[in-house]
Design a protein around this motif. Structure first.
Motif, mmCIF file in Angstrom:
data_model
loop_
_atom_site.group_PDB
_atom_site.id
_atom_site.type_symbol
_atom_site.label_atom_id
_atom_site.label_comp_id
_atom_site.label_asym_id
_atom_site.label_seq_id
_atom_site.Cartn_x
_atom_site.Cartn_y
_atom_site.Cartn_z
ATOM 1 N N HIS A 19 0.643 -1.071 0.088
ATOM 2 C CA HIS A 19 0.053 -0.149 0.061
ATOM 3 C C HIS A 19 0.875 1.302 -0.075
ATOM 4 O O HIS A 19 1.974 1.261 0.424
ATOM 5 N N PRO A 20 0.347 2.397 -0.696
ATOM 6 C CA PRO A 20 1.202 3.612 -0.451
ATOM 7 C C PRO A 20 1.375 4.076 0.760
ATOM 8 O O PRO A 20 0.611 3.703 1.788
ATOM 9 N N PRO A 21 2.391 4.965 0.975
ATOM 10 C CA PRO A 21 2.699 5.340 2.426
ATOM 11 C C PRO A 21 1.350 6.312 2.847
ATOM 12 O O PRO A 21 0.630 6.900 2.237
ATOM 13 N N ARG A 22 1.122 6.341 4.357
ATOM 14 C CA ARG A 22 -0.111 6.942 4.701
ATOM 15 C C ARG A 22 0.273 8.358 5.548
ATOM 16 O O ARG A 22 0.773 9.159 4.966
ATOM 17 N N THR A 23 0.123 8.221 6.762
ATOM 18 C CA THR A 23 -0.081 9.298 7.637
ATOM 19 C C THR A 23 1.486 9.914 7.633
ATOM 20 O O THR A 23 1.297 11.240 7.706
ATOM 21 N N ALA A 24 2.450 9.114 7.666
ATOM 22 C CA ALA A 24 3.838 9.866 7.937
ATOM 23 C C ALA A 24 4.039 10.697 6.840
ATOM 24 O O ALA A 24 5.070 11.841 7.156
ATOM 25 N N GLU A 25 3.476 10.679 5.608
ATOM 26 C CA GLU A 25 3.852 11.727 4.534
ATOM 27 C C GLU A 25 2.707 12.449 4.158
ATOM 28 O O GLU A 25 2.460 12.666 2.880
ATOM 29 N N SER A 26 1.866 12.786 5.240
ATOM 30 C CA SER A 26 0.518 13.718 4.791
ATOM 31 C C SER A 26 0.815 15.074 4.027
ATOM 32 O O SER A 26 0.160 15.216 3.204
ATOM 33 N N GLY A 27 2.095 15.502 3.868
ATOM 34 C CA GLY A 27 2.416 16.719 3.173
ATOM 35 C C GLY A 27 3.487 16.314 2.030
ATOM 36 O O GLY A 27 3.837 17.376 1.569
ATOM 37 N N SER A 28 3.545 15.098 1.702
ATOM 38 C CA SER A 28 4.579 14.782 0.599
ATOM 39 C C SER A 28 3.744 14.894 -0.795
ATOM 40 O O SER A 28 2.573 15.220 -0.758
ATOM 41 N N ASP A 29 4.574 14.897 -1.770
ATOM 42 C CA ASP A 29 3.869 15.001 -3.159
ATOM 43 C C ASP A 29 3.060 13.976 -3.570
ATOM 44 O O ASP A 29 2.054 14.080 -4.023
ATOM 45 N N PHE A 30 3.314 12.804 -2.848
ATOM 46 C CA PHE A 30 2.152 11.622 -3.180
ATOM 47 C C PHE A 30 0.968 11.827 -2.398
ATOM 48 O O PHE A 30 0.032 11.716 -2.929
ATOM 49 N N ALA A 31 0.944 12.426 -1.335
ATOM 50 C CA ALA A 31 -0.234 12.627 -0.531
ATOM 51 C C ALA A 31 -1.159 13.571 -1.329
ATOM 52 O O ALA A 31 -2.340 13.507 -1.134
ATOM 53 N N ARG A 32 -0.390 14.738 -1.758
ATOM 54 C CA ARG A 32 -1.234 15.589 -2.434
ATOM 55 C C ARG A 32 -2.054 14.873 -3.705
ATOM 56 O O ARG A 32 -3.046 15.322 -4.132
ATOM 57 N N LEU A 33 -1.285 14.128 -4.373
ATOM 58 C CA LEU A 33 -1.849 13.461 -5.575
ATOM 59 C C LEU A 33 -2.805 12.602 -5.069
ATOM 60 O O LEU A 33 -3.959 12.493 -5.761
ATOM 61 N N ALA A 34 -2.898 11.791 -3.866
ATOM 62 C CA ALA A 34 -3.764 10.955 -3.413
ATOM 63 C C ALA A 34 -5.007 11.774 -2.935
ATOM 64 O O ALA A 34 -6.074 11.033 -3.159
ATOM 65 N N LYS A 35 -4.933 12.963 -2.649
ATOM 66 C CA LYS A 35 -6.081 13.685 -2.109
ATOM 67 C C LYS A 35 -6.850 13.951 -3.404
ATOM 68 O O LYS A 35 -7.971 13.682 -3.444
#
Length: 363
Positions: A19-35
């Motif tokens: 699974h993709p990374p979750r809470t630890a990288e809430s501000g990461s490039d991936f997190a913004r894409l996931a949103k």
């Protein structure tokens, strides 16, 4: 990062889906894409789609074996074998979706379906494949961590070519020309690897896996040699497994071969690790069916539990986002994808053709 000449641009537990990374990288490039993906509703399940897809494939499976029984000891049976080879490929693709929990959110129904369709249906160990594929998703194209690029028969990089011995060194000289012929043996290789995995440490539900694989083998070979003469049975066996192997291998070959690779501690963040090593294949809905959605390899690696029909819509969002961040996003046609993969294989085999061990092209 080591890049192939033609490229345009720690494993988890075996029983877990990556699974993709979750809470630890809430501000990461991936997190913004996931949103963005979540807001578009693309992480929701598609039960009706999978109900139809499983039904269609099951009907085709039953139709193939019904034709086999009705034809009897006939020389038309190789045509049935080829048809069933394609159906087995589609079942393998459905098993892949089950393993990634695209069909069911919970682990138990996913594993039950995976073993029924994988072990019992096509004779491929769900547990073995899950172990291997989980490690691949965690570290795609990493020469030490991705089992799909660890040299077995073929070599995938210059370093592997330098260190090759025995069969990989011999085949590596002409591996680009031998790639598709070797795929005719991939179906047999899947069955052998499945049996070998039963004796490996850490194999879960070993007895259940063994029982289901044994049942598949007994019914499959029993049907062939009861209905057909020995010669026709062997011909059916080879045609069926050859078509299955070529189809499945041709489905997975465009995904990563010839794309950038990593070694050692060279591992970028999750978003770049998945995008840079993956290749999409352009095409319409027929391509989606033939490749089981794996033509959207970039989106699949970023969101492995995303239902197949959502991948086409996710592509537009991911491609736009990668352009914003100046991350290379590579897609091409099906034939061009094979061409890129074969050119890569030919390039890394160059020093073996020269008989040397020193001048090896970057790969």
């Amino acid at each position: 990062m080591t890049t192939s000449t033609e490229a345009p641009g720690t494993a988890r537990a075996a029983s877990e889906t990556v699974h993709p990374p979750r809470t630890a990288e809430s501000g990461s490039d991936f997190a913004r894409l996931a949103k963005r993906i979540s807001r578009a509703g693309l992480l929701e399940r598609r039960p009706r789609y999978y109900a139809v897809r499983f039904s269609v494939v099951s009907v085709l499976f039953a139709a193939g074996w019904t034709a086999f029984a009705l034809l009897g000891d006939s020389w038309w049976q190789p045509a049935v074998a080829a048809f069933l080879g394609l159906v087995f490929g589609q079942i393998a693709l459905l098993t892949h979706d089950l393993a990634h929990r695209q069909v069911f959110r919970r682990r138990r129904p996913s594993e039950t379906g995976g073993r029924l369709f994988g072990n019992l249906g096509i004779g491929m160990s769900y547990g073995w494949w899950m172990n291997k594929h989980t490690r691949h998703h965690a570290n795609p194209n990493h020469e030490e961590l991705d089992p799909d690029v660890i040299p077995d028969i073929l070599v995938w990089s210059g370093k592997q070519a330098r260190e090759s011995r025995g069969l990989p060194r011999f085949i590596g000289r002409r591996q680009a020309y031998l790639f598709f012929p070797l795929l005719t043996l991939e179906g047999f290789n899947l069955h052998v690897s499945s049996v070998r995995a039963l004796f490996a440490r850490g194999m879960k539900r070993r007895v259940l896996e063994a029982v289901l694989l044994s049942a598949h083998t007994a019914v499959y070979l029993g049907a062939l040699f009861l209905v057909l003469s020995p010669g026709k049975a062997l011909l059916f066996l080879f045609v069926h497994q050859a078509v299955f192997g070529v189809y499945l291998g041709s489905t997975f070959a465009p995904n990563h071969k010839g794309m950038p690779t990593f070694t050692g501690e060279d591992r970028p963040d999750f978003l770049r690790r998945q995008v840079l090593t993956s290749r999409n294949v352009r095409g319409g809905h027929l391509m989606d069916i033939a490749l089981g959605g794996l033509n959207y390899q970039i989106e699949h690696h970023l969101f492995p539990s995303m239902a197949t029909p959502h991948l086409r819509r996710a592509r537009a969002i991911v491609r736009e986002y990668c352009a914003e961040l100046n991350i290379p996003y590579h897609e091409t046609g099906l034939i061009a994808s094979y061409r890129e993969a074969l050119r890569h294989l030919h390039a890394v085999g160059a020093p073996l053709r020269r008989g040397g061990r020193d001048a090896v092209p970057a790969a």
